[in-house]
Design a protein around this motif. Structure first.
Motif, mmCIF file in Angstrom:
data_model
loop_
_atom_site.group_PDB
_atom_site.id
_atom_site.type_symbol
_atom_site.label_atom_id
_atom_site.label_comp_id
_atom_site.label_asym_id
_atom_site.label_seq_id
_atom_site.Cartn_x
_atom_site.Cartn_y
_atom_site.Cartn_z
ATOM 1 N N PRO A 63 50.365 59.051 -32.197
ATOM 2 C CA PRO A 63 50.056 60.631 -32.131
ATOM 3 C C PRO A 63 50.342 61.278 -30.646
ATOM 4 O O PRO A 63 49.985 60.848 -29.648
ATOM 5 N N TYR A 65 45.718 62.088 -27.697
ATOM 6 C CA TYR A 65 45.067 61.620 -29.090
ATOM 7 C C TYR A 65 44.483 60.216 -29.075
ATOM 8 O O TYR A 65 43.778 59.777 -29.772
ATOM 9 N N VAL A 66 45.296 59.335 -28.053
ATOM 10 C CA VAL A 66 44.788 58.035 -28.024
ATOM 11 C C VAL A 66 44.167 57.613 -26.765
ATOM 12 O O VAL A 66 43.950 56.450 -26.401
ATOM 13 N N ARG A 70 41.422 56.538 -24.856
ATOM 14 C CA ARG A 70 39.987 55.818 -25.150
ATOM 15 C C ARG A 70 38.783 55.576 -24.158
ATOM 16 O O ARG A 70 37.937 55.140 -24.387
ATOM 17 N N ASN A 83 48.020 56.440 -36.460
ATOM 18 C CA ASN A 83 47.481 55.663 -35.234
ATOM 19 C C ASN A 83 46.238 56.609 -34.901
ATOM 20 O O ASN A 83 46.752 57.574 -34.101
ATOM 21 N N GLY A 128 44.267 55.962 -32.295
ATOM 22 C CA GLY A 128 43.891 55.541 -30.924
ATOM 23 C C GLY A 128 44.050 53.811 -30.392
ATOM 24 O O GLY A 128 43.449 53.379 -29.771
ATOM 25 N N SER A 129 45.153 53.294 -31.574
ATOM 26 C CA SER A 129 45.454 51.851 -31.283
ATOM 27 C C SER A 129 46.203 51.651 -30.017
ATOM 28 O O SER A 129 46.751 52.701 -29.425
ATOM 29 N N THR A 147 39.258 57.800 -32.099
ATOM 30 C CA THR A 147 39.029 58.528 -30.837
ATOM 31 C C THR A 147 38.399 59.938 -30.996
ATOM 32 O O THR A 147 39.017 60.208 -32.034
ATOM 33 N N GLN A 183 39.339 62.566 -29.917
ATOM 34 C CA GLN A 183 40.427 63.510 -30.070
ATOM 35 C C GLN A 183 41.166 63.513 -31.557
ATOM 36 O O GLN A 183 41.271 64.409 -32.155
ATOM 37 N N ALA A 184 41.444 62.286 -31.997
ATOM 38 C CA ALA A 184 42.071 62.178 -33.376
ATOM 39 C C ALA A 184 41.346 62.245 -34.567
ATOM 40 O O ALA A 184 41.718 62.251 -35.575
ATOM 41 N N ARG A 193 41.895 65.201 -36.747
ATOM 42 C CA ARG A 193 43.345 64.760 -37.474
ATOM 43 C C ARG A 193 43.152 64.007 -38.493
ATOM 44 O O ARG A 193 43.737 63.915 -39.581
ATOM 45 N N TYR A 223 34.127 55.526 -23.673
ATOM 46 C CA TYR A 223 33.358 56.845 -23.928
ATOM 47 C C TYR A 223 34.119 57.783 -24.905
ATOM 48 O O TYR A 223 33.453 58.504 -25.390
ATOM 49 N N ASN A 224 35.109 57.495 -25.081
ATOM 50 C CA ASN A 224 35.950 58.277 -26.044
ATOM 51 C C ASN A 224 36.206 57.744 -27.482
ATOM 52 O O ASN A 224 36.753 58.300 -28.329
ATOM 53 N N VAL A 225 35.651 56.538 -27.705
ATOM 54 C CA VAL A 225 35.719 55.771 -29.044
ATOM 55 C C VAL A 225 34.387 56.005 -29.830
ATOM 56 O O VAL A 225 33.513 55.813 -29.425
#
Lengths: 392, 175
Positions: free
Chosen positions: A22, A43-44, A46, B31, B33-34, B76, B78-79, B82, B113-115
């Motif tokens: 993404p 977007y990824v 983490r 994907n 956040g992979s 995440t 952000q994602a 979506r 923190y973003n997960v």
């Protein structure tokens, strides 16, 4: 009568067939020609750098390895080399050689993966399928050595966890022979197939001066004639014993990037054979202290995509104080936006793939604070003091 | 009598639809956040050695054409939006396959923190494929299990922990 043509913006992503990961791009077009480009990343993201601060040195290794699944070994290598430097531990030569061996096998897998994906974006799916079929050979070798196809965890702090047996030695030699023959074929294909050359020759041409200005690194920069490779400039692990030849090209277009990456494959095969011929005997690991001595260090390695940079700071406990990662895709990403302008929209996937982007490596967080017109020139020492004061 | 005939017709249509769905499911991959590890293994399943297309599975670009959403990575912040948007764009009936340890539970990234956690924190998940990353064989096995369950009508209810979307009322069939 001439009507004013409004700017037409095409959004691409975060989910799009041309993107395997993404990322959000916006291209303004005039007809088919791109006039402006912007990107939104993250977007990824983490929060891995922060995550390491809550884990101990050993746990952080496995977290940092998962920054990127394609080049996990170089992340682990950069981290291990840095921590070992901080701890003042000397890693046995056999472990260093195996690190380099796995790193080169990983480079082979990464470049072959890129070759396939880039061919796919050009609409050349035959090459995609062939290169991915042959890539399975190197995946088998990596699995044979480490036990996993991806995220192999070959490194541990203080050495490596896997040895090369006589059977594996033989299997690697056979695999590399097969791959070398196939790679020769691919080099011929990408430099002689007229249909393919129409998509690569003269597309996204970056002269050396512009490449330097954009800060291109890795094979992308080397295709524009920038002679920079950490393996050559500042040999780490066992690269001083097994030197690598610097591969550059001058054209700077997509074709040159193909040629540079494929020629790097030949260089990797040569290094792999050389390591197998002269693999030093000895231990695989040394004992590492649980607490790492206080201090800070910088560690650089050459990832398949370019220079990978780690800053590691220890406060004398069993957890890292700060780890900063700078991955090669971020400096290269800016070039996509600049090079896209003036090209056909259909060339955009090729230009994007040309830098071998890795969004999961890329999405680090940087806080840019508006200084409010307070622009000062600082020396490194003053900046460092300012930073220490700021975070106190 | 009229009603009976209607039911018969409906049953035949459902059987035909299931037959078609099981034999050529179109998949979309996202994907969220992979680390790429699972993504390259999913791509590897499409290439000659593993060749997922022999089960009729085709990777599709648009969510509007897709039956199966293959998710990799933890979600995440952000994602998240979506991911939900892509799921909502897919036509019913739709199925979600979570691939990889991170998609199952957040994996190695738990506590970052973003997960937000695994896919089932956001979407109803039909099949889980564990591994870091799962081997291509495991991904194919997960998909085939899903298709078999669909074929013989033993599809369990999707698992949702904290869904961000409306859960399909009945597995397999639109409400």
């Amino acid at each position: 009568m001439q009507s004013k043509i409004d700017k037409f913006t095409i959004p691409i992503g975060p989910q799009h067939p041309a993107l395997k990961e993404p990322g959000h791009f916006e291209f303004s077009v005039d007809g088919e020609i791109v006039t402006d480009a912007s990107v939104r990343l993250g977007y990824v993201h983490r929060g891995i750098e922060k995550g390491t601060e809550g884990r101990n040195w050993v746990q952080s290794l496995y977290l940092l390895e998962r920054i990127c699944g394609i080049c996990s070994h170089v992340h682990a290598t950069a981290y291990c080399l840095g921590v070992e430097k901080l701890a003042g531990v000397e890693v046995p030569p056999r472990a260093q050689a195996i690190r380099v061996l796995v790193a080169e096998l990983e480079r082979v897998h990464s470049h072959m993966l890129w070759l396939g994906v880039a061919a796919h974006e050009a609409g050349f799916d035959t090459l995609f399928m062939y290169s991915w079929r042959d890539r399975e050979t190197v995946m088998n070798l990596l699995e044979g050595i480490t036990g996993n196809r991806v995220n192999y965890s070959a490194n541990v702090l203080g050495g490596v966890k896997c040895d090369i047996s006589a059977e594996q030695d033989e299997a690697i030699r056979q695999g590399v022979d097969f791959l070398e023959e196939r790679t020769r074929h691919y080099l011929e294909v990408v430099t002689s197939d007229m249909m393919f050359l129409r998509r690569t020759r003269g597309v996204a041409t970056t002269p050396k001066a512009q490449a330097r200005e954009l800060g291109l690194i890795g094979p992308t920069g080397r295709a524009s004639g920038i002679s920079h490779d950490v393996r050559v400039d500042a040999p780490y692990a066992a690269y001083d014993i097994y030197p690598v030849k610097l591969i550059t090209a001058t054209a700077g277009d997509l074709e040159a990037r193909f040629i540079v990456r494929i020629n790097e494959l030949f260089e990797s095969y040569r290094v792999i054979r050389q390591i197998l011929d002269t693999l030093p005997e000895g231990e695989l690991t040394v004992r590492m202290p649980r607490r790492i001595k206080e201090g800070e260090t910088v560690s650089r390695v050459e990832a398949p995509r370019g220079e990978l940079f780690y800053f590691i700071k220890s406060n004398g406990t069993d957890t890292p104080e700060r780890i900063k990662v700078r991955t090669p895709t971020l400096p290269n990403m800016a070039s996509v936006l600049v090079l896209a302008i003036g090209h056909q929209l259909a060339d955009i996937p090729m230009i994007l793939t040309g830098i071998d982007p890795c969004f999961s490596c890329n999405d680090r967080m940087v806080v840019v604070k508006d200084s409010g017109g307070d622009n000062r020139a600082m020396t490194w020492e003053a900046l460092r003091q300012y930073g220490i004061e700021y975070y106190r | 009598m009229q009603n009976n005939q209607g039911n018969l017709w409906q049953n035949v249509m459902d059987q035909v639809k299931t037959w078609a769905r099981v034999n050529s499911p179109w998949a979309i991959h996202f994907n969220s956040g992979s680390c790429n590890g699972c993504d390259i293994e999913i791509l590897a399943t499409l290439t000659p050695r593993y060749d997922m297309e022999r089960f009729g599975v085709k990777l599709q670009g648009s969510p509007r054409h897709a039956d199966i959403l293959i998710c990799t990575g933890p979600v995440t912040r952000q994602a998240r939006e979506r991911l939900i948007r892509i799921y909502e764009q897919m036509p019913e009936p739709k199925f979600v396959v979570a691939v990889g340890s991170c998609a199952l539970s957040g994996g190695a990234f738990q506590g970052c923190y973003n997960v937000e956690g695994g896919i089932d924190q956001v979407l109803p998940v039909n099949a889980y494929v564990p591994g870091c990353p799962p081997r291509p064989e495991a991904i194919i096995d997960g998909l085939v299990k899903l298709l078999q369950a669909l074929d013989n009508g033993t599809m369990p209810e999707p698992i949702t922990l904290k869904p961000g979307v409306a859960v399909p009322s009945k597995s397999g069939n639109p409400a």
